[in-house]
Design a protein around this motif. Structure first.
Motif, PDB file in Angstrom:
ATOM      1  N   GLU A 253      -1.505   1.720  -1.187  1.00  0.00           N
ATOM      2  CA  GLU A 253      -2.698   1.398  -1.991  1.00  0.00           C
ATOM      3  C   GLU A 253      -3.938   2.100  -1.451  1.00  0.00           C
ATOM      4  OE1 GLU A 253      -1.154  -3.116  -3.191  1.00  0.00           O
ATOM      5  OE2 GLU A 253      -2.800  -2.829  -1.772  1.00  0.00           O
ATOM      6  N   LEU A 254      -4.055   2.178  -0.124  1.00  0.00           N
ATOM      7  CA  LEU A 254      -5.220   2.825   0.469  1.00  0.00           C
ATOM      8  C   LEU A 254      -5.239   4.326   0.182  1.00  0.00           C
ATOM      9  CD1 LEU A 254      -5.276   0.991   3.919  1.00  0.00           C
ATOM     10  CD2 LEU A 254      -6.855   0.652   2.022  1.00  0.00           C
ATOM     11  N   PHE A 255      -4.063   4.943   0.280  1.00  0.00           N
ATOM     12  CA  PHE A 255      -3.995   6.395   0.053  1.00  0.00           C
ATOM     13  C   PHE A 255      -4.080   6.770  -1.432  1.00  0.00           C
ATOM     14  CE2 PHE A 255      -2.216   6.595   4.411  1.00  0.00           C
ATOM     15  CZ  PHE A 255      -2.998   7.624   4.908  1.00  0.00           C
ATOM     16  N   THR A 256      -3.849   5.798  -2.297  1.00  0.00           N
ATOM     17  CA  THR A 256      -3.901   6.084  -3.737  1.00  0.00           C
ATOM     18  C   THR A 256      -5.134   5.471  -4.406  1.00  0.00           C
ATOM     19  OG1 THR A 256      -2.483   4.166  -4.191  1.00  0.00           O
ATOM     20  CG2 THR A 256      -1.398   6.317  -3.963  1.00  0.00           C
ATOM     21  N   ALA A 257      -6.058   4.910  -3.625  1.00  0.00           N
ATOM     22  CA  ALA A 257      -7.293   4.360  -4.193  1.00  0.00           C
ATOM     23  C   ALA A 257      -8.070   5.483  -4.896  1.00  0.00           C
ATOM     24  CB  ALA A 257      -8.140   3.730  -3.105  1.00  0.00           C
ATOM     25  N   PRO A 258      -8.625   5.225  -6.059  1.00  0.00           N
ATOM     26  CA  PRO A 258      -9.298   6.288  -6.825  1.00  0.00           C
ATOM     27  C   PRO A 258     -10.561   6.829  -6.167  1.00  0.00           C
ATOM     28  CG  PRO A 258      -9.630   4.133  -7.864  1.00  0.00           C
ATOM     29  CD  PRO A 258      -8.598   3.948  -6.790  1.00  0.00           C
ATOM     30  N   GLN A 259     -11.174   6.090  -5.257  1.00  0.00           N
ATOM     31  CA  GLN A 259     -12.422   6.486  -4.591  1.00  0.00           C
ATOM     32  C   GLN A 259     -13.510   6.811  -5.619  1.00  0.00           C
ATOM     33  OE1 GLN A 259     -12.262   8.950  -1.032  1.00  0.00           O
ATOM     34  NE2 GLN A 259     -10.029   8.711  -0.911  1.00  0.00           N
ATOM     35  N   ASP A 260     -13.619   5.926  -6.560  1.00  0.00           N
ATOM     36  CA  ASP A 260     -14.621   6.088  -7.616  1.00  0.00           C
ATOM     37  C   ASP A 260     -15.943   5.479  -7.150  1.00  0.00           C
ATOM     38  OD1 ASP A 260     -15.912   6.565  -9.983  1.00  0.00           O
ATOM     39  OD2 ASP A 260     -14.966   4.889 -11.065  1.00  0.00           O
ATOM     40  N   PHE A 261     -16.528   6.117  -6.141  1.00  0.00           N
ATOM     41  CA  PHE A 261     -17.813   5.673  -5.615  1.00  0.00           C
ATOM     42  C   PHE A 261     -18.545   6.898  -5.054  1.00  0.00           C
ATOM     43  CE2 PHE A 261     -14.327   4.234  -2.716  1.00  0.00           C
ATOM     44  CZ  PHE A 261     -14.456   5.200  -1.727  1.00  0.00           C
ATOM     45  N   PRO A 262     -19.797   6.762  -4.668  1.00  0.00           N
ATOM     46  CA  PRO A 262     -20.605   7.905  -4.245  1.00  0.00           C
ATOM     47  C   PRO A 262     -19.967   8.720  -3.121  1.00  0.00           C
ATOM     48  CG  PRO A 262     -21.992   5.990  -4.553  1.00  0.00           C
ATOM     49  CD  PRO A 262     -20.585   5.516  -4.691  1.00  0.00           C
ATOM     50  N   LYS A 357     -10.491  -2.641  -7.371  1.00  0.00           N
ATOM     51  CA  LYS A 357      -9.977  -3.454  -6.265  1.00  0.00           C
ATOM     52  C   LYS A 357      -9.417  -2.592  -5.127  1.00  0.00           C
ATOM     53  CE  LYS A 357      -8.865  -8.025  -8.113  1.00  0.00           C
ATOM     54  NZ  LYS A 357      -7.790  -9.033  -8.230  1.00  0.00           N
ATOM     55  N   LEU A 358      -8.736  -1.509  -5.470  1.00  0.00           N
ATOM     56  CA  LEU A 358      -8.185  -0.639  -4.426  1.00  0.00           C
ATOM     57  C   LEU A 358      -9.315   0.017  -3.636  1.00  0.00           C
ATOM     58  CD1 LEU A 358      -5.139   1.102  -6.155  1.00  0.00           C
ATOM     59  CD2 LEU A 358      -5.165  -0.927  -4.709  1.00  0.00           C
ATOM     60  N   ASP A 359     -10.390   0.405  -4.342  1.00  0.00           N
ATOM     61  CA  ASP A 359     -11.540   0.984  -3.651  1.00  0.00           C
ATOM     62  C   ASP A 359     -12.213  -0.051  -2.757  1.00  0.00           C
ATOM     63  OD1 ASP A 359     -11.261   3.509  -4.642  1.00  0.00           O
ATOM     64  OD2 ASP A 359     -12.697   3.265  -6.286  1.00  0.00           O
ATOM     65  N   LEU A 360     -12.346  -1.255  -3.250  1.00  0.00           N
ATOM     66  CA  LEU A 360     -12.970  -2.319  -2.464  1.00  0.00           C
ATOM     67  C   LEU A 360     -12.164  -2.585  -1.194  1.00  0.00           C
ATOM     68  CD1 LEU A 360     -15.040  -4.512  -2.031  1.00  0.00           C
ATOM     69  CD2 LEU A 360     -13.767  -5.989  -3.615  1.00  0.00           C
ATOM     70  N   GLN A 361     -10.846  -2.635  -1.326  1.00  0.00           N
ATOM     71  CA  GLN A 361      -9.983  -2.835  -0.160  1.00  0.00           C
ATOM     72  C   GLN A 361     -10.150  -1.696   0.835  1.00  0.00           C
ATOM     73  OE1 GLN A 361      -5.448  -4.263   0.337  1.00  0.00           O
ATOM     74  NE2 GLN A 361      -5.615  -2.294  -0.693  1.00  0.00           N
ATOM     75  N   LEU A 362     -10.192  -0.468   0.340  1.00  0.00           N
ATOM     76  CA  LEU A 362     -10.350   0.699   1.203  1.00  0.00           C
ATOM     77  C   LEU A 362     -11.673   0.648   1.959  1.00  0.00           C
ATOM     78  CD1 LEU A 362      -9.541   3.481   2.229  1.00  0.00           C
ATOM     79  CD2 LEU A 362     -10.389   4.469   0.086  1.00  0.00           C
ATOM     80  N   LEU A 363     -12.744   0.354   1.262  1.00  0.00           N
ATOM     81  CA  LEU A 363     -14.065   0.270   1.894  1.00  0.00           C
ATOM     82  C   LEU A 363     -14.117  -0.835   2.948  1.00  0.00           C
ATOM     83  CD1 LEU A 363     -16.195   0.735  -1.353  1.00  0.00           C
ATOM     84  CD2 LEU A 363     -16.168   2.309   0.606  1.00  0.00           C
ATOM     85  N   LEU A 364     -13.528  -1.972   2.637  1.00  0.00           N
ATOM     86  CA  LEU A 364     -13.524  -3.105   3.573  1.00  0.00           C
ATOM     87  C   LEU A 364     -12.755  -2.768   4.846  1.00  0.00           C
ATOM     88  CD1 LEU A 364     -12.995  -6.496   1.674  1.00  0.00           C
ATOM     89  CD2 LEU A 364     -14.707  -5.983   3.405  1.00  0.00           C
ATOM     90  N   LEU A 365     -11.513  -2.308   4.685  1.00  0.00           N
ATOM     91  CA  LEU A 365     -10.666  -2.046   5.847  1.00  0.00           C
ATOM     92  C   LEU A 365     -11.207  -0.900   6.686  1.00  0.00           C
ATOM     93  CD1 LEU A 365      -7.093  -2.556   4.322  1.00  0.00           C
ATOM     94  CD2 LEU A 365      -8.376  -4.088   5.825  1.00  0.00           C
ATOM     95  N   ALA A 366     -11.761   0.113   6.027  1.00  0.00           N
ATOM     96  CA  ALA A 366     -12.343   1.239   6.766  1.00  0.00           C
ATOM     97  C   ALA A 366     -13.496   0.766   7.628  1.00  0.00           C
ATOM     98  CB  ALA A 366     -12.801   2.316   5.787  1.00  0.00           C
TER      99      ALA A 366
END
Length: 373
Positions: A253-262, A357-366
């Motif tokens: 999920e982390l590697f496939t997060a869309p990263q739809d943020f700045p 949600k995947l982006d939120l998880q990525l940002l949190l864990l990072a």
């Protein structure tokens, strides 16, 4: 409570068996939860439970109770407890496809039938079904018999029943006695076979581990493809949904997060994603070598931060992770918890309820992983 019964079993052997099951539970669940279409793992658990009940309960069976009827019932309890042990050991031999070495043994009771058959006769006469007996001594008979109550008065053993025949020509009752020492000896011989079961569990687990070590896991330069291969290996080597299943799924999920943020946000998580390759490599090596540390993975903190810096918002973190992992989680309070995490510097200001949600998880864990460096 002081022990009321001297005819007990060595609890250390039970503990060795329980420890063997605990140490190798992943192998046992993976192998026996669907073994030729049958869930034999459930049978292993049942046998373990009732061995525990029997061994730990035996010391408290009162064979010297002042009331005759209670004492008779307690004798039955002793016999049935011994039978539970015998049945559990026999079932475990079936599960692990072991030859039962005492099937034809007659060295304890020295009667006309094997010890197992004679013990079954004792069990029947002393309470299992005393009003519906098909034998007076364990051998086949055309007559039926009915037992008197059991008593420690009369007879040649510790306890005796008198068997009455349904044959009108048989006038005199037949005394049938049993010895506590003999039924205890019979049970100890069968209970001791549990050590063989422990050895077989360890041997079978060892064979499985070596087979998996010899089978090389495929390598892939694509990290998501590699993780999918590891997810499959986790199912084979540990069990479907067990072991590192959740961690691998999270990594995908982390590697496939869309990263739809700045862009600024993407730069910060890129370093985190790069560090996760260390965890992927560690997972690969753990599966390939079939070596799983009790302390977990050296890089496991990348997914499971233990940082205490943000202890004031632990509750908010828990609620946001609950929102991420539960599709039916109510949205009414999510904004509040997100704002609390933004205020604590864990999440960037651009995060909102609309964030993937995947982006939120990525940002949190990072952010949490970065905090413990």
């Amino acid at each position: 409570m002081k022990s009321k019964n001297l005819y007990i079993l060595d609890s250390s052997l039970l503990e060795k068996f329980k420890q063997a099951v605990s140490d190798h539970d992943e192998f046992l669940i993976n192998t026996y939860s669907n073994y030729n279409g049958k869930n034999l793992w459930n049978l292993i658990c049942s046998a373990k439970d009732w061995l525990s009940v029997s061994v730990n309960g035996l010391p408290y069976i009162d064979l010297n109770h002042s009331h005759d009827d209670v004492r008779s019932l307690n004798v039955l309890q002793l016999i049935m407890t011994y039978d539970l042990v015998f049945q559990a050991i026999e079932q475990l031999h079936r599960v692990f496809e072991m030859e039962h070495p005492l099937k034809k043994d007659d060295s304890v009771f020295n009667e006309a039938v094997p010890d197992d058959a004679y013990f079954a006769q004792i069990r029947a006469c002393f309470g299992a079904h005393p009003v519906d007996l098909r034998s007076a001594d364990g051998t086949k008979s055309t007559d039926k018999y009915f037992a008197s109550w059991s008593s420690n008065v009369g007879g040649s053993g510790d306890y005796t029943v008198y068997l009455y025949s349904n044959n009108p020509d048989v006038v005199q009752p037949i005394p049938f006695s049993m010895s506590f020492a003999k039924i205890h000896e019979y049970t100890v011989k069968r209970y001791s076979l549990l050590s063989n079961v422990v050895s077989v569990i360890e041997k079978k687990n060892g064979i499985f581990v070596e087979e998996q070590r010899q089978r090389e896991i495929e390598r892939s330069s694509d990290v998501v493809e590699q993780l999918q291969l590891l997810l499959k290996e986790n199912s084979i080597r540990i069990g479907d949904g067990e072991g590192y299943h959740h961690d691998i799924q999270t990594l995908i999920e982390l590697f496939t997060a869309p990263q739809d943020f700045p862009e600024q946000g993407r730069e910060k998580v890129a370093k985190y994603l790069d560090s996760l390759h260390l965890l992927v490599d560690e997972l690969y090596e753990a599966f390939q070598s079939m070596t799983f540390s009790e302390d977990g993975l050296a890089h496991g903190h990348l997914l499971h931060s233990r940082s205490h810096r943000f202890k004031d918002v632990f509750y908010d973190l828990g609620k946001v992770f609950e929102y991420l992992n539960n599709s039916s989680y109510p949205l009414s309070m999510v904004d509040y918890h997100l704002e609390r995490l933004i205020g604590a510097g864990i999440l960037p200001p651009f995060v909102s309820l609309e964030t993937d949600k995947l982006d939120l998880q990525l940002l949190l864990l990072a952010r949490l992983a970065d905090d413990i460096k």
